[in-house]
Design an enzyme around this catalytic site. Structure first.
Site, PDB file in Angstrom:
ATOM      1  N   MET A   1       0.743  -1.201   0.017  1.00 31.96           N
ATOM      2  CA  MET A   1       0.047   0.035   0.057  1.00 31.96           C
ATOM      3  C   MET A   1       0.816   1.257  -0.026  1.00 31.96           C
ATOM      4  O   MET A   1       0.868   1.899  -1.018  1.00 31.96           O
ATOM      5  CB  MET A   1      -0.940  -0.030   1.299  1.00 31.96           C
ATOM      6  CG  MET A   1      -2.048   1.062   1.115  1.00 31.96           C
ATOM      7  SD  MET A   1      -3.425   0.648   2.346  1.00 31.96           S
ATOM      8  CE  MET A   1      -2.689   0.197   3.834  1.00 31.96           C
ATOM      9  N   CYS A   2       1.568   1.442   1.096  1.00 28.76           N
ATOM     10  CA  CYS A   2       2.606   2.600   1.233  1.00 28.76           C
ATOM     11  C   CYS A   2       1.994   3.822   1.079  1.00 28.76           C
ATOM     12  O   CYS A   2       0.873   4.291   0.669  1.00 28.76           O
ATOM     13  CB  CYS A   2       3.710   2.507  -0.123  1.00 28.76           C
ATOM     14  SG  CYS A   2       4.400   1.141  -0.026  1.00 28.76           S
ATOM     15  N   GLY A   3       2.808   4.749   2.016  1.00 31.78           N
ATOM     16  CA  GLY A   3       2.065   6.285   1.859  1.00 31.78           C
ATOM     17  C   GLY A   3       3.568   7.295   1.569  1.00 31.78           C
ATOM     18  O   GLY A   3       4.374   7.092   1.776  1.00 31.78           O
ATOM     19  N   ARG A  32      -0.203   2.871   6.478  1.00 31.35           N
ATOM     20  CA  ARG A  32      -0.053   2.613   5.125  1.00 31.35           C
ATOM     21  C   ARG A  32       1.105   1.772   4.881  1.00 31.35           C
ATOM     22  O   ARG A  32       1.317   1.263   3.694  1.00 31.35           O
ATOM     23  CB  ARG A  32      -0.164   3.930   4.198  1.00 31.35           C
ATOM     24  CG  ARG A  32      -1.610   4.544   4.441  1.00 31.35           C
ATOM     25  CD  ARG A  32      -1.609   5.525   3.003  1.00 31.35           C
ATOM     26  NE  ARG A  32      -1.217   4.945   1.657  1.00 31.35           N
ATOM     27  CZ  ARG A  32      -2.400   4.379   1.098  1.00 31.35           C
ATOM     28  NH1 ARG A  32      -3.713   4.627   1.475  1.00 31.35           N
ATOM     29  NH2 ARG A  32      -2.324   4.140  -0.256  1.00 31.35           N
ATOM     30  N   THR A 148       6.457   5.875   3.623  1.00 28.99           N
ATOM     31  CA  THR A 148       6.119   4.542   4.542  1.00 28.99           C
ATOM     32  C   THR A 148       5.980   3.689   3.924  1.00 28.99           C
ATOM     33  O   THR A 148       4.985   3.512   2.943  1.00 28.99           O
ATOM     34  CB  THR A 148       4.935   4.834   5.670  1.00 28.99           C
ATOM     35  OG1 THR A 148       3.803   5.116   5.093  1.00 28.99           O
ATOM     36  CG2 THR A 148       5.179   6.151   6.636  1.00 28.99           C
TER      37      THR A 148
END
Length: 297
Positions: A1-3, A32, A148
C-alpha cells in the site's frame, strides 16, 4: 500500500518548522506502511552544510571518527555526523567526488543519497520510532519528502526502503508497482547503470536520474516515464529546487495536493495534510491521470 508525503515551503519563516511538519505528515501515514520508512530533507545546515557536498551512507561499521580518518587522505577535512543508522558525510568537494571516494573506500556501503542540499535518512522499523530516532522534528529546510513502506516485492532492508535518491540532490518515492520493471532494469544495466536492490521503485528512480543526466527537465522525464512504464503508481520526485507529482493513466493509487501562498504539499491521504498551517485556506485537489504537477523555488 505505502504512504507518500511531501512538503515544499515557499515562506522562509516556515523553514525552521520543516522537520516538525514533515514528522506529523509522515506519522499520519504509518498505517499505510509500517515495516520501514525514509525521508529526504533539503536545506538543513547540520545535515547538509552549506557550500559542501554531502553523502548519506548506510551499512558502514566504522565510527564517524574512523570514517573521517579513512577519507582524509583523499579529501582533506571530512565531517561525519551520525543520525541513528545513517552517517552523513560532508566535505569541501563536489558531492559526486565525495560519493566516489566513499564507494572506493567502502565498496559495500549503501549510498542513500548525495548532493549539495539533501540529507537522506531511511531504516527498518515503524515510522514513528524512526522519526524519533532521527530527531526529525528538529530538522529545518525548504523541502522534505517522506515514505512509509508496506513491502510487497522485495526484502525489508534499508536498501529496499524509500526514498531512492540516486542522482545529485534527486529523490523519488512511489506508491504502487511497476509491471515491466525487470525489462527496464535490464535495459538500464546494459547502459552500465548499477542497482542497489531488487525494488521496482529503484528502477523508476534510476530511469528518471538517467533522463535528467541527459539534460531533460523533471516534467519531461516524468512524461517519458509515463510512456515507458506499465503499472499502477503515484510518484513524487524532487531535486534541489523542484517538487513534482504524477499518477499513472488509471490513477488508482490515492493522492491529494494542497497549495497555499506559503507552501505546496502532497500526501497519499488528506489526513497527512490536515495539520499544516493555513490548510483551511488551501486549494485542494486530486491530481489527474498522467498530468505532471511541478513547482520550483
Amino acid at each position: 500500500m505505502c504512504g507518500i508525503v511531501g512538503l515544499h515551503l515557499r515562506d522562509p519563516q516556515l523553514y525552521p518548522r520543516l522537520g516538525e511538519l514533515l514528522t506529523g505528515m509522515l506519522c499520519e501515514m504509518s498505517d499505510r506502511g509500517s515495516d520501514s520508512a525514509g525521508v529526504a530533507v533539503y536545506g538543513d545546515p547540520r545535515w547538509s552544510p552549506p557550500g559542501k557536498g554531502t553523502v548519506s551512507v548506510l551499512d558502514v561499521d566504522d565510527s564517524p571518527d574512523q570514517m573521517a580518518e579513512a577519507l582524509h587522505a583523499a579529501l582533506g577535512e571530512v565531517s561525519v555526523h551520525r543520525v541513528d543508522e545513517t552517517l552523513l558525510v560532508s566535505a569541501d568537494v563536489a558531492a559526486e567526488t565525495l560519493h566516489a571516494a566513499i564507494t572506493a573506500h567502502y565498496p559495500h556501503a549503501l549510498i542513500a543519497g548525495f548532493g549539495a542540499n539533501v540529507a537522506v535518512l531511511k531504516g527498518v522499523g515503524h515510522p514513528k520510532a524512526l522519526t524519533e530516532a532521527w530527531g526529525l522534528a528538529h530538522a529545518q529546510g525548504w523541502q522534505g519528502v517522506g515514505h512509509t513502506r508496506m513491502a510487497t516485492e522485495s526484502a525489508v532492508i534499508p536498501a529496499g526502503a524509500h526514498p531512492y535518491a540516486v542522482g545529485p540532490d534527486q529523490c523519488l518515492v512511489h506508491n504502487g508497482s511497476f509491471a515491466n520493471h525487470a525489462t527496464i532494469r535490464r535495459d538500464l544495466r546494459a547502459r552500465s547503470v548499477v542497482f542497489d536492490s531488487e525494488n521496482d521503485t529503484e528502477v523508476g528512480a534510476r530511469f528518471v536520474a538517467d533522463q535528467l543526466a541527459r539534460g531533460r527537465d523533471v516534467e519531461t522525464a516524468l512524461k517519458e516515464l509515463c510512456a515507458t512504464f506499465d503499472g499502477f503508481y503515484t510518484l513524487l520526485v524532487s531535486n534541489h529546487d523542484s517538487f513534482a507529482v504524477v499518477r499513472d493513466a488509471i490513477a488508482c493509487k490515492p493522492a491529494v495536493i494542497a497549495e497555499t501562498d506559503e507552501w505546496v504539499a502532497m500526501g497519499s491521504e488528506y489526513r497527512a495534510l490536515a495539520g499544516l498551517p493555513g490548510v483551511e485556506k488551501a486549494v485542494i485537489w486530486e491530481p489527474e491521470p498522467e498530468v505532471v504537477y511541478a513547482w520550483t523555488r
